[in-house]
Design a protein around this motif. Structure first.
Motif, PDB file in Angstrom:
ATOM      1  N   GLY A   1      -8.681   3.708  -1.431  1.00  0.00           N
ATOM      2  CA  GLY A   1      -9.725   3.362  -0.470  1.00  0.00           C
ATOM      3  C   GLY A   1      -9.268   3.525   0.966  1.00  0.00           C
ATOM      4  O   GLY A   1      -9.637   2.736   1.841  1.00  0.00           O
ATOM      5  N   ILE A   2      -8.440   4.542   1.214  1.00  0.00           N
ATOM      6  CA  ILE A   2      -7.949   4.800   2.580  1.00  0.00           C
ATOM      7  C   ILE A   2      -8.140   6.288   2.901  1.00  0.00           C
ATOM      8  O   ILE A   2      -8.502   7.065   2.018  1.00  0.00           O
TER       9      ILE A   2
ATOM     10  N   ASP B   1       1.483  12.149 -10.118  1.00  0.00           N
ATOM     11  CA  ASP B   1       1.262  13.481  -9.568  1.00  0.00           C
ATOM     12  C   ASP B   1      -0.160  13.618  -9.005  1.00  0.00           C
ATOM     13  O   ASP B   1      -0.784  14.671  -9.103  1.00  0.00           O
ATOM     14  N   SER B   2      -0.681  12.538  -8.450  1.00  0.00           N
ATOM     15  CA  SER B   2      -2.046  12.567  -7.897  1.00  0.00           C
ATOM     16  C   SER B   2      -2.073  13.353  -6.590  1.00  0.00           C
ATOM     17  O   SER B   2      -1.084  13.359  -5.845  1.00  0.00           O
ATOM     18  N   SER B   3      -3.219  13.981  -6.319  1.00  0.00           N
ATOM     19  CA  SER B   3      -3.371  14.714  -5.055  1.00  0.00           C
ATOM     20  C   SER B   3      -3.575  13.707  -3.919  1.00  0.00           C
ATOM     21  O   SER B   3      -3.928  12.546  -4.166  1.00  0.00           O
ATOM     22  N   TYR B   4      -3.387  14.175  -2.661  1.00  0.00           N
ATOM     23  CA  TYR B   4      -3.615  13.287  -1.519  1.00  0.00           C
ATOM     24  C   TYR B   4      -5.050  12.749  -1.545  1.00  0.00           C
ATOM     25  O   TYR B   4      -5.306  11.586  -1.284  1.00  0.00           O
ATOM     26  N   GLN B   5      -5.986  13.649  -1.864  1.00  0.00           N
ATOM     27  CA  GLN B   5      -7.393  13.260  -1.882  1.00  0.00           C
ATOM     28  C   GLN B   5      -7.633  12.156  -2.915  1.00  0.00           C
ATOM     29  O   GLN B   5      -8.311  11.164  -2.650  1.00  0.00           O
TER      30      GLN B   5
ATOM     31  N   ASP C   1     -18.355  -1.454  -6.844  1.00  0.00           N
ATOM     32  CA  ASP C   1     -18.115  -2.444  -5.780  1.00  0.00           C
ATOM     33  C   ASP C   1     -16.777  -2.181  -5.093  1.00  0.00           C
ATOM     34  O   ASP C   1     -16.660  -2.321  -3.876  1.00  0.00           O
ATOM     35  N   TYR C   2     -15.780  -1.788  -5.873  1.00  0.00           N
ATOM     36  CA  TYR C   2     -14.453  -1.498  -5.300  1.00  0.00           C
ATOM     37  C   TYR C   2     -14.570  -0.311  -4.345  1.00  0.00           C
ATOM     38  O   TYR C   2     -14.091  -0.359  -3.209  1.00  0.00           O
ATOM     39  N   HIS C   3     -15.243   0.736  -4.824  1.00  0.00           N
ATOM     40  CA  HIS C   3     -15.353   1.953  -4.002  1.00  0.00           C
ATOM     41  C   HIS C   3     -16.120   1.668  -2.714  1.00  0.00           C
ATOM     42  O   HIS C   3     -15.813   2.230  -1.667  1.00  0.00           O
ATOM     43  N   ARG C   4     -17.117   0.802  -2.810  1.00  0.00           N
ATOM     44  CA  ARG C   4     -17.927   0.494  -1.615  1.00  0.00           C
ATOM     45  C   ARG C   4     -17.343  -0.659  -0.822  1.00  0.00           C
ATOM     46  O   ARG C   4     -17.982  -1.147   0.118  1.00  0.00           O
ATOM     47  N   LYS C   5     -16.182  -1.128  -1.251  1.00  0.00           N
ATOM     48  CA  LYS C   5     -15.482  -2.232  -0.559  1.00  0.00           C
ATOM     49  C   LYS C   5     -16.379  -3.460  -0.424  1.00  0.00           C
ATOM     50  O   LYS C   5     -16.479  -4.067   0.639  1.00  0.00           O
ATOM     51  N   ARG C   6     -17.014  -3.819  -1.550  1.00  0.00           N
ATOM     52  CA  ARG C   6     -17.891  -4.990  -1.534  1.00  0.00           C
ATOM     53  C   ARG C   6     -17.244  -6.172  -2.260  1.00  0.00           C
ATOM     54  O   ARG C   6     -17.928  -6.990  -2.845  1.00  0.00           O
TER      55      ARG C   6
ATOM     56  N   GLN D   1       0.837  -1.217   0.000  1.00  0.00           N
ATOM     57  CA  GLN D   1       0.000   0.000   0.000  1.00  0.00           C
ATOM     58  C   GLN D   1       0.870   1.265   0.000  1.00  0.00           C
ATOM     59  O   GLN D   1       0.571   2.234  -0.697  1.00  0.00           O
ATOM     60  N   MET D   2       1.940   1.215   0.756  1.00  0.00           N
ATOM     61  CA  MET D   2       2.848   2.367   0.825  1.00  0.00           C
ATOM     62  C   MET D   2       3.473   2.616  -0.547  1.00  0.00           C
ATOM     63  O   MET D   2       3.554   3.747  -1.021  1.00  0.00           O
ATOM     64  N   ARG D   3       3.885   1.528  -1.198  1.00  0.00           N
ATOM     65  CA  ARG D   3       4.525   1.653  -2.502  1.00  0.00           C
ATOM     66  C   ARG D   3       3.562   2.276  -3.524  1.00  0.00           C
ATOM     67  O   ARG D   3       3.919   3.155  -4.292  1.00  0.00           O
ATOM     68  N   ARG D   4       2.330   1.822  -3.453  1.00  0.00           N
ATOM     69  CA  ARG D   4       1.360   2.333  -4.428  1.00  0.00           C
ATOM     70  C   ARG D   4       1.059   3.811  -4.190  1.00  0.00           C
ATOM     71  O   ARG D   4       0.863   4.578  -5.126  1.00  0.00           O
ATOM     72  N   CYS D   5       0.993   4.195  -2.920  1.00  0.00           N
ATOM     73  CA  CYS D   5       0.783   5.620  -2.607  1.00  0.00           C
ATOM     74  C   CYS D   5       1.928   6.443  -3.203  1.00  0.00           C
ATOM     75  O   CYS D   5       1.713   7.497  -3.801  1.00  0.00           O
ATOM     76  N   LEU D   6       3.131   5.927  -3.045  1.00  0.00           N
ATOM     77  CA  LEU D   6       4.318   6.633  -3.548  1.00  0.00           C
ATOM     78  C   LEU D   6       4.275   6.732  -5.079  1.00  0.00           C
ATOM     79  O   LEU D   6       4.549   7.788  -5.652  1.00  0.00           O
TER      80      LEU D   6
END
Lengths: 208, 278
Positions: free
Chosen positions: A178-179, A167-171, B35-40, A155-160
């Motif tokens: 999905g975090i 150049d994606s925003s934090y949001q 489904d991905y966005h809703r974590k289903r 997950q950390m690697r993908r965020c990086l």
């Protein structure tokens, strides 16, 4: 929602009846009540004015009503409706763009050298005779970075990757992964620290 | 050790990613992203889609759109009953009540009046038709004149703008006789416009254009260049924009998530003494 009629019936049943054109209006009202807010908010979040949101929502539901017989899987209705709303928005965007002028004005940009598409391309383009040492160093840095990458939690690697490469925003990273935004920030902070620790002899400064 | 720019790091990380993350494969449909966005999804499926997302810009865009669609929020500022009423009008034919007698009488009156006026209108129409034919002819002449003196910006016409038709390299045009290089000769202080002929190019919007010097240095680029109804691209250059020399203009189209070069146009800009523009 004022005036809405909530139904306990499964959505798939309602859609199946609709596809058979059974109690069309009454059944479609149930769909309308359930998804109107969602469709309206989608256009609103795209920056459309409220009056236009109403028009686009109408167009979306009209297209959904007309196209329902072509829906193959009832359980995919929401995704299908999303596709219609998205197309409606894009058509609206195209229509607005078509009203703009036909030509573009050319304004010179700052000097920009032709960019290498990839690191591999950059290394291959370099003449070995003139830049052998640089090539070796580049390869070593690349191998070190790839190794550090492999060791990083996924997950950390993908965020990086999303931050540095896309150049994606934090949001946006938070939505894609999905975090929460805070988790994204923590991941990026840790990733930067980890890379600095492992790669400091190879990279003078790592900006994440 | 040289200072690392963000761009250098980006290139390294991109290359490393391609080693570590599998290639994206086929794109899932909208329902899967909801489904991905809703974590289903099962953990395995969730992981598969997340891995796809990291490498697929089109699906990232879809997912961000899905979030706009699926995330909860406030009720819309609309009266849902009224909105449903409006939709209902459009999806089902309105039930008609039988009209009262006075409405029939009024309708008869309208029909009678219409009959009388029809004769008068018919006469007028004959005269109008003759004038309309003349007007259509004039409009055609005007269109032809406009075509000949096309300027890039209709909203801000420049009477001193010089226009050059440019054809893609490799086409059977007059530019081919000149080595596929279109010569653009303008006074150094004059603005000019290039009309990149795109008649035979496939329709793959949105279109992008990159203008490069012969050395490969990019001096201008845009990802959203409109195409006119003749399929051409019109670029207006301000006075003093470029120095004398040879340039390439690459036009790109969009096919799925890929950018595809559709044509290359080669021009040679030269300065003529000419009268300075005011």
């Amino acid at each position: 929602m004022p005036g809405s009629v909530q139904s306990a019936r499964p959505l798939a049943d309602i859609i199946r009846e609709l596809k058979d054109r059974h109690e069309s209006a009454a059944n479609f009202r149930l769909i309308f009540d359930r998804y109107y807010g969602q469709v309206f908010r989608y256009f609103q979040r795209k920056g459309v004015a409220p009056e236009d949101c109403r028009d686009l929502a109408q167009e979306t539901f009209l297209a959904a009503y007309t196209g329902l017989p072509t829906l193959e899987h009832e359980e995919h209705f929401e995704g299908w409706l999303f596709g219609i709303a998205r197309n409606t928005f894009r058509n609206e965007l195209d229509r607005k763009l078509a009203h703009k002028r036909a030509g573009v004005h050319v304004i010179p940009i700052k000097s920009k050298e032709p960019a290498a598409d990839s690191l591999a391309g950059e290394i291959e383009d370099r003449s070995p005779a003139t830049d052998v040492m640089k090539g070796i160093l580049d390869r070593e840095r690349f191998e070190r970075l790839t190794a550090a990458f492999r060791e990083m939690p996924r997950q950390m690697r993908r965020c990086l990757e999303l931050r540095v490469v896309e150049d994606s925003s934090y949001q946006d990273i938070a939505t894609i992964m999905g975090i929460s935004i805070n988790t994204v920030k923590v991941h990026l902070h840790k990733a930067k620290k980890e890379l600095q620790q492992k790669l400091s002899p190879y990279f003078a400064r790592l900006e994440v | 050790m040289p200072d690392e720019t963000r761009e250098t790091l980006r290139q390294y990380v991109q290359a490393a990613r391609e080693e570590v993350e599998p290639a994206p494969g086929e794109c899932p449909g909208n329902a899967a992203w909801i489904d991905y966005h809703r974590k289903r999804l099962s953990p395995e499926e969730y992981e598969r889609l997340q891995s796809h997302l990291v490498r697929c810009p089109a699906c990232r865009e879809t997912l961000l759109d899905v979030a706009d669609f699926a995330d909860p929020g406030e009720d819309p500022p609309a009266d849902i009953d009224r909105e449903w009423g409006a939709l209902r009008e459009r999806i089902s034919p309105r039930r008609r009540a039988s009209a009262p007698a006075w409405q029939w009488a009024a309708a008869a009156g309208v029909i009678l009046t219409a009959g009388l006026t029809t004769t008068w209108i018919w006469r007028l129409q004959n005269t109008l038709n003759a004038e309309r034919t003349a007007l259509v002819r004039l409009e055609e002449q005007l269109r032809e004149l406009r075509r000949q003196t096309l300027v890039a910006r209709a909203d801000n016409p420049q009477t001193n703008l010089r226009l050059f038709d440019v054809f893609p390299a490799g086409t059977e045009t007059r530019s081919r006789a000149e080595g596929a290089l279109t010569r653009v000769t303008v006074p150094p202080t004059a603005p000019f416009a290039l009309i990149l002929s795109g008649g035979g190019l496939p329709r793959l919007p949105p279109y992008g254009v990159v203008l490069k010097e012969a050395s490969g240095r990019v001096i201008w680029e845009s990802d959203s260049v409109p195409r006119d109804d003749r399929g051409n691209f019109v670029l207006t250059f301000p006075a003093g924009f470029a120095t004398e020399g040879e340039y390439d203009l690459d036009v790109f189209g969009t096919s799925g998530s890929n950018r595809r070069r559709l044509a290359r146009y080669s021009i040679s800009i030269g300065f003529s003494p000419g009268r300075p523009d005011h």
